[in-house]
Design a protein around this motif. Structure first.
Motif, mmCIF file in Angstrom:
data_model
loop_
_atom_site.group_PDB
_atom_site.id
_atom_site.type_symbol
_atom_site.label_atom_id
_atom_site.label_comp_id
_atom_site.label_asym_id
_atom_site.label_seq_id
_atom_site.Cartn_x
_atom_site.Cartn_y
_atom_site.Cartn_z
ATOM 1 N N GLY A 23 0.843 -1.190 0.000
ATOM 2 C CA GLY A 23 0.000 0.000 0.000
ATOM 3 C C GLY A 23 0.875 1.235 0.000
ATOM 4 N N PRO A 24 0.329 2.353 0.393
ATOM 5 C CA PRO A 24 1.121 3.579 0.435
ATOM 6 C C PRO A 24 2.247 3.467 1.461
ATOM 7 C CG PRO A 24 -1.008 3.893 1.493
ATOM 8 C CD PRO A 24 -1.065 2.571 0.823
ATOM 9 N N SER A 28 3.960 5.321 9.140
ATOM 10 C CA SER A 28 3.585 4.163 9.959
ATOM 11 C C SER A 28 3.775 2.837 9.249
ATOM 12 C CB SER A 28 2.133 4.304 10.425
ATOM 13 O OG SER A 28 1.276 4.254 9.305
ATOM 14 N N THR A 29 3.956 2.868 7.941
ATOM 15 C CA THR A 29 4.116 1.594 7.231
ATOM 16 C C THR A 29 5.531 1.391 6.710
ATOM 17 O OG1 THR A 29 3.427 2.581 5.133
ATOM 18 C CG2 THR A 29 1.723 1.568 6.461
ATOM 19 N N LEU A 32 7.911 -1.330 8.232
ATOM 20 C CA LEU A 32 7.469 -2.685 7.881
ATOM 21 C C LEU A 32 7.933 -3.067 6.486
ATOM 22 C CD1 LEU A 32 3.762 -3.154 8.945
ATOM 23 C CD2 LEU A 32 5.658 -4.671 9.412
ATOM 24 N N TYR A 33 7.737 -2.131 5.570
ATOM 25 C CA TYR A 33 8.092 -2.425 4.175
ATOM 26 C C TYR A 33 9.596 -2.517 3.994
ATOM 27 C CZ TYR A 33 3.270 -1.890 2.690
ATOM 28 O OH TYR A 33 1.932 -2.063 2.510
ATOM 29 N N LYS A 35 11.614 -3.680 6.157
ATOM 30 C CA LYS A 35 11.949 -5.012 6.653
ATOM 31 C C LYS A 35 11.638 -6.072 5.605
ATOM 32 C CE LYS A 35 11.272 -5.876 11.585
ATOM 33 N NZ LYS A 35 10.088 -6.270 12.390
ATOM 34 N N GLN B 49 -4.476 1.971 9.982
ATOM 35 C CA GLN B 49 -3.218 1.271 9.696
ATOM 36 C C GLN B 49 -3.484 -0.042 8.965
ATOM 37 O OE1 GLN B 49 -0.226 2.093 9.763
ATOM 38 N NE2 GLN B 49 1.073 0.325 10.114
ATOM 39 N N LEU B 52 -4.204 0.816 5.474
ATOM 40 C CA LEU B 52 -2.986 1.240 4.771
ATOM 41 C C LEU B 52 -2.185 0.030 4.294
ATOM 42 C CD1 LEU B 52 -1.425 4.204 6.777
ATOM 43 C CD2 LEU B 52 -2.086 4.199 4.384
ATOM 44 N N LEU B 53 -2.225 -1.016 5.088
ATOM 45 C CA LEU B 53 -1.514 -2.236 4.704
ATOM 46 C C LEU B 53 -2.383 -3.109 3.806
ATOM 47 C CD1 LEU B 53 0.118 -2.961 8.155
ATOM 48 C CD2 LEU B 53 1.277 -2.164 6.105
ATOM 49 N N LYS B 54 -3.397 -2.497 3.256
ATOM 50 C CA LYS B 54 -4.279 -3.187 2.311
ATOM 51 C C LYS B 54 -4.911 -4.433 2.893
ATOM 52 C CE LYS B 54 -2.903 -1.260 -1.969
ATOM 53 N NZ LYS B 54 -2.647 -1.501 -3.395
ATOM 54 N N ASP B 56 -3.861 -6.610 4.724
ATOM 55 C CA ASP B 56 -2.983 -7.775 4.738
ATOM 56 C C ASP B 56 -2.768 -8.201 6.190
ATOM 57 O OD1 ASP B 56 -0.775 -9.473 4.832
ATOM 58 O OD2 ASP B 56 0.076 -8.609 3.001
ATOM 59 N N MET B 59 0.917 -8.736 7.353
ATOM 60 C CA MET B 59 1.660 -7.491 7.562
ATOM 61 C C MET B 59 1.148 -6.764 8.796
ATOM 62 S SD MET B 59 4.069 -6.887 5.377
ATOM 63 C CE MET B 59 4.363 -5.192 4.934
ATOM 64 N N GLU B 62 2.346 -8.321 11.946
ATOM 65 C CA GLU B 62 3.755 -7.999 12.153
ATOM 66 C C GLU B 62 3.901 -6.590 12.727
ATOM 67 O OE1 GLU B 62 7.489 -8.110 9.235
ATOM 68 O OE2 GLU B 62 5.975 -9.644 8.840
ATOM 69 N N TRP B 63 3.132 -5.687 12.156
ATOM 70 C CA TRP B 63 3.187 -4.311 12.631
ATOM 71 C C TRP B 63 2.755 -4.231 14.095
ATOM 72 C CZ3 TRP B 63 -1.100 -1.488 14.360
ATOM 73 C CH2 TRP B 63 -0.789 -0.173 14.760
ATOM 74 N N ASP B 66 5.343 -5.423 16.420
ATOM 75 C CA ASP B 66 6.415 -4.429 16.514
ATOM 76 C C ASP B 66 5.998 -3.243 17.367
ATOM 77 O OD1 ASP B 66 8.254 -5.732 15.094
ATOM 78 O OD2 ASP B 66 8.380 -4.306 13.422
#
Lengths: 165, 90
Positions: A23-24, A28-29, A32-33, A35, B49, B52-54, B56, B59, B62-63, B66
């Motif tokens: 995603g964008p 905040s993301t 993760l990306y 990693k 959030q 934002l991670l679609k 998923d 993911m 995992e977030w 963390d």
């Protein structure tokens, strides 16, 4: 290869290249990306396949192609003219074009080296010697082609003077 | 994950409105506090959030691990509850 310094756009592009759906990339993301991308890069450390790679492959093909079928042409020019004519002619027509190319390709290659000297150093040396040989062969081939043409013309003129305008 | 908690059913059963982050299944007092400290004070911020991670789940889990120190079970429970909420209300 510090992903932390890359911009969001670059990161997004890299993710796409590694086939990671994402995603964008925002504050905040991002972590993760990063990693996920790092993991993907470890699994498949082949970075973006560069365009010169295909260039080299092409070059190698060309070299084998030329050396492969020149010696027979040269040896049998006069042995069986009619039979050879069919497949020899188109080749000879291609060659003058290739013959003018080598200087251009060589300069390109050196340009590539200054950009990325690490991997391609050995290739350049072998490439140079190969090119010298290829040039010689090309010269001989062109000569042979000229003689062959003359020969064909003479033969055809004898047999059928109206066949060739 | 086949059986769901009462908390899960409560959350998935209605629009989340202004519910706090601790109303999410898998998020208790401690994890909730950690999330609040990072600005995730409402359930809908966490939903943001998640979106934002679609959506998923992997993911998102995992977030969450963390960000809040959740364990796999807690993270899985939370992402399942958000997935189901989205299926129902999005």
């Amino acid at each position: 290869m510090s992903l932390r310094e890359k911009s969001d756009e670059e990161l997004s592009k890299l993710l796409s290249e590694y086939g990671i759906k994402h995603g964008p990339i925002v504050d905040s993301t991002r972590k993760l990306y990063e990693k996920k991308l790092e993991k993907a890069m470890e699994d498949a450390p082949v970075e973006v396949p560069s365009p010169d790679k295909t260039f080299y492959r092409e070059e190698a093909e060309e070299v084998t192609y030329i050396t492969y079928h020149h010696s027979p042409v040269r040896q049998e020019v006069y042995s069986d003219g009619v039979k050879r004519r069919g497949n020899a002619e188109p080749d000879e027509e291609e060659e003058p074009v290739q013959y003018t190319e080598p200087p251009v390709q060589i300069s390109k290659r050196t340009a590539n080296h200054s950009a990325a000297p690490g991997i391609k150093e050995p290739k350049r040396e072998s490439g140079c010697s190969v090119w010298k040989g290829v040039r010689l062969l090309l010269l001989l081939a062109v000569l042979a082609a000229a003689l062959y043409y003359a020969y064909c013309r003479v033969v055809n003129n004898e047999e059928d003077p109206f066949g060739i305008q | 994950m086949s059986t769901t908690s009462q908390k899960h059913r409560d959350f998935v059963g209605e629009p989340m409105g202004d519910k706090s982050v601790t109303s999410l299944s898998g998020i208790g007092e401690i994890l909730g506090k950690k999330l609040e400290q990072q600005g995730f004070d409402k359930a809908y911020v966490v939903l943001g959030q998640f979106l934002l991670l679609k959506k998923d789940s992997e993911m998102f889990s995992e977030w969450l691990k963390d960000a809040s120190g959740a364990n796999s079970r807690q993270a899985g429970s939370c992402s399942q509850c958000l997935t189901e909420w989205c299926d129902a209300f999005l």
